[in-house]
Design an enzyme around this catalytic site. Sequence first.
Site, PDB file in Angstrom:
ATOM      1  N   HIS A 185       0.826  -1.210   0.000  1.00  0.00           N
ATOM      2  CA  HIS A 185       0.000   0.000   0.000  1.00  0.00           C
ATOM      3  C   HIS A 185       0.858   1.256   0.000  1.00  0.00           C
ATOM      4  CE1 HIS A 185      -3.568  -2.308   1.872  1.00  0.00           C
ATOM      5  NE2 HIS A 185      -3.694  -2.207   0.571  1.00  0.00           N
ATOM      6  N   GLU A 427      -0.382 -18.440 -19.857  1.00  0.00           N
ATOM      7  CA  GLU A 427       0.592 -18.206 -18.798  1.00  0.00           C
ATOM      8  C   GLU A 427       1.220 -19.514 -18.299  1.00  0.00           C
ATOM      9  OE1 GLU A 427      -1.303 -16.291 -15.421  1.00  0.00           O
ATOM     10  OE2 GLU A 427      -3.205 -17.282 -15.813  1.00  0.00           O
ATOM     11  N   ASP A 451       3.445 -15.324 -14.729  1.00  0.00           N
ATOM     12  CA  ASP A 451       3.435 -16.762 -14.469  1.00  0.00           C
ATOM     13  C   ASP A 451       4.172 -17.530 -15.567  1.00  0.00           C
ATOM     14  OD1 ASP A 451       2.174 -17.238 -11.983  1.00  0.00           O
ATOM     15  OD2 ASP A 451       0.280 -16.574 -12.843  1.00  0.00           O
ATOM     16  N   CYS A 498      -0.730  -9.050 -20.575  1.00  0.00           N
ATOM     17  CA  CYS A 498      -1.047  -8.312 -19.367  1.00  0.00           C
ATOM     18  C   CYS A 498      -0.041  -8.567 -18.252  1.00  0.00           C
ATOM     19  CB  CYS A 498      -2.464  -8.630 -18.897  1.00  0.00           C
ATOM     20  SG  CYS A 498      -2.745 -10.389 -18.651  1.00  0.00           S
TER      21      CYS A 498
HETATM   22  C1  PEP Z   1       0.474 -13.040 -15.127  1.00  0.00           C
HETATM   23  O1  PEP Z   1       0.619 -14.164 -14.616  1.00  0.00           O
HETATM   24  O2  PEP Z   1       1.277 -12.547 -15.929  1.00  0.00           O
HETATM   25  C2  PEP Z   1      -0.682 -12.196 -14.780  1.00  0.00           C
HETATM   26  C3  PEP Z   1      -0.930 -11.065 -15.396  1.00  0.00           C
HETATM   27  O3  PEP Z   1      -1.485 -12.616 -13.785  1.00  0.00           O
HETATM   28  P1  PEP Z   1      -1.145 -12.507 -12.230  1.00  0.00           P
HETATM   29  O4  PEP Z   1       0.056 -11.601 -12.071  1.00  0.00           O
HETATM   30  O5  PEP Z   1      -2.375 -11.962 -11.608  1.00  0.00           O
HETATM   31  O6  PEP Z   1      -0.856 -13.922 -11.873  1.00  0.00           O
HETATM   32 MG    MG Z   2      -0.990 -15.186 -13.594  1.00  0.00          MG
END
Ligand code: PEP
Ligand code: MG
Length: 566
Positions: A185, A427, A451, A498
């Site tokens: 935070h 992922e 991941d 992402c």
């Molecule tokens: C990822 O694994 O790249 C992802 C965007 O999901 P998280 O970071 O929420 O596992």
């Molecule tokens: Mg992930």
Amino acid sequence: MKGIGASPGISIGKAYIKKDDIDIKKYNIDNVNEEIKRFHKGLCNSKSQIEELIEKTKKDIGKEEANIFKSHKLILEDPEFIGQVEEKIEMNYINSEWAIKEVIEFFMDLLGNLDNDYIKERKADFKDVSNRLVRNLLGKRGVDFNEIEEGAIIIAKDLTPSETINIPKDRVRGFITEIGGKTSHTAIMSRNINIPAIVGVGKILRDLENEDIIAMDGETGEFHINPEKRIIDMYEKRKIEYEKYRKKIKNLIGTKSVSKDGFQVSIGCNIGSIDDLDYVIGNDGEGIGLFRTEFIYMNRHSLPTEEEQYDKYRLVAEKMEGKPVIIRTLDIGGDKEIPYLNLPKEDNPFLGFRAIRYCLENRDIFKTQLKAILRASAHGNIKIMFPMISSVGEIRSAKKILEEAINELSKGNINYNKNIEVGIMIEIPSAALISDKLAKEVDFFSIGTNDLLQYTVAVDRLNERISPLYCQYHPALLRLIKMIIENGHKNNIWVGMCGEVAGDTKLVPILLGLGLDEFSVSPSSVLKVRDSITSLDKKSMEEHALNVLDLSGGDEVLRYINKNIK
Ligand code: PEP
Ligand code: MG
């Protein structure tokens, strides 16, 4: 010296050391009723201070940050917490401060010792609340920020969210903490109030004194204590350049993300809560590339209802005014725990019963979420995304449950977007390797490099001991990304990303060269990535991408990029 860059910006200033000053003593009391009254007076004072903080935070920073203090107030109002403290006072004839200390420690133990950001944050909240309560009982004031002089860099073991909000922004040029991570935070708040910050630097307090000169770079996490003039001059120069850069990229608000040779990409944002939306809009995010819905399930005692979820998803869709909003279905497990689901402890939670695996076995929970998303899809441009897919069978099973949800809504004459796009996160290496097959089942891919990298190089993304091996420049990861994009395009679906790699400006040129269609990054990175895309020529990046894919290690890739691209 180096820590984790938590909020970008360059600062040079004088150290102000924040000491942890509360020393709680245990003693016996004679009058239980009087002591319980004293405890309640402390509760009452603490609550009114927190209410003031909520208002101040809403005004100075934003609603999301104010929620942190709302959760503090909830702790003080929790009958379980109050009851346990009273019981300890009654049974053991001990002072309130000690009873609070024991109960808070009990609550923190319940959270377990998982090294994950959510647990760490909950523990920090408990600590912040109990410090405030104990200080009020002892009649002590917190850190006196009034004594901080202009140009200070605060050095602390840790800063609580309440301390961060009270930092006099006009006088403080930065802060450095011994513990903490990029998503704490405190780190998030420092980014929002634009104060450079470095966290997780390890034990440095013993090497420092007030007034020591500090030069820090909140982007790279580098800092120097009492540096020589040469270093100070270098930091002064970098500071001027950084400020020029911030001004320049602000001018990109309202422009398109198009490369010099006319290839347009979309730059969306990753969010974990609806309160992040102002930040998305302020930074000109072109959509939501990842809504991490698991945060809706956290920080509470029971599952969110369909209605509660619908309200949230609908609000996001409406606020984004027709721009795409990709809602990822529940991705729990691994580092994201939801205590009330009582999932059994596993030896390898990252390889365990998580995300889509959990949802396929808990169809009601899954279907409730899918219905909420579908209903919200009538109010904007919502897309559904399944996490942690490793096989074709999983997509088909997930789509079957989606179909059931659709049928139930249709029977009830409830509106939803009949053409809603359904995509998956890529992922897991198996998914990357069969992405040609997976592409035939869905409308889009979003590459989750956080991941994908940990599974590809077999490095736990949270394990600091082996973090140098968690290297996003590894050609193996880049080759998988190329394969995923190609397989997506061959099957006429778009491919986004992402994971954090999408916001790494060293890799953006390579991703552009590989043909990535969509980048989804933290709101504060949108303009940085747009700046990079608009200054590049896609055709030349294609050649660079092929060259780096042929290199043998992450260090070589990084060297190549540094030497050959801009
Ligand atoms: C990822 O694994 O790249 C992802 C965007 O999901 P998280 O970071 O929420 O596992
Ligand atoms: Mg992930």
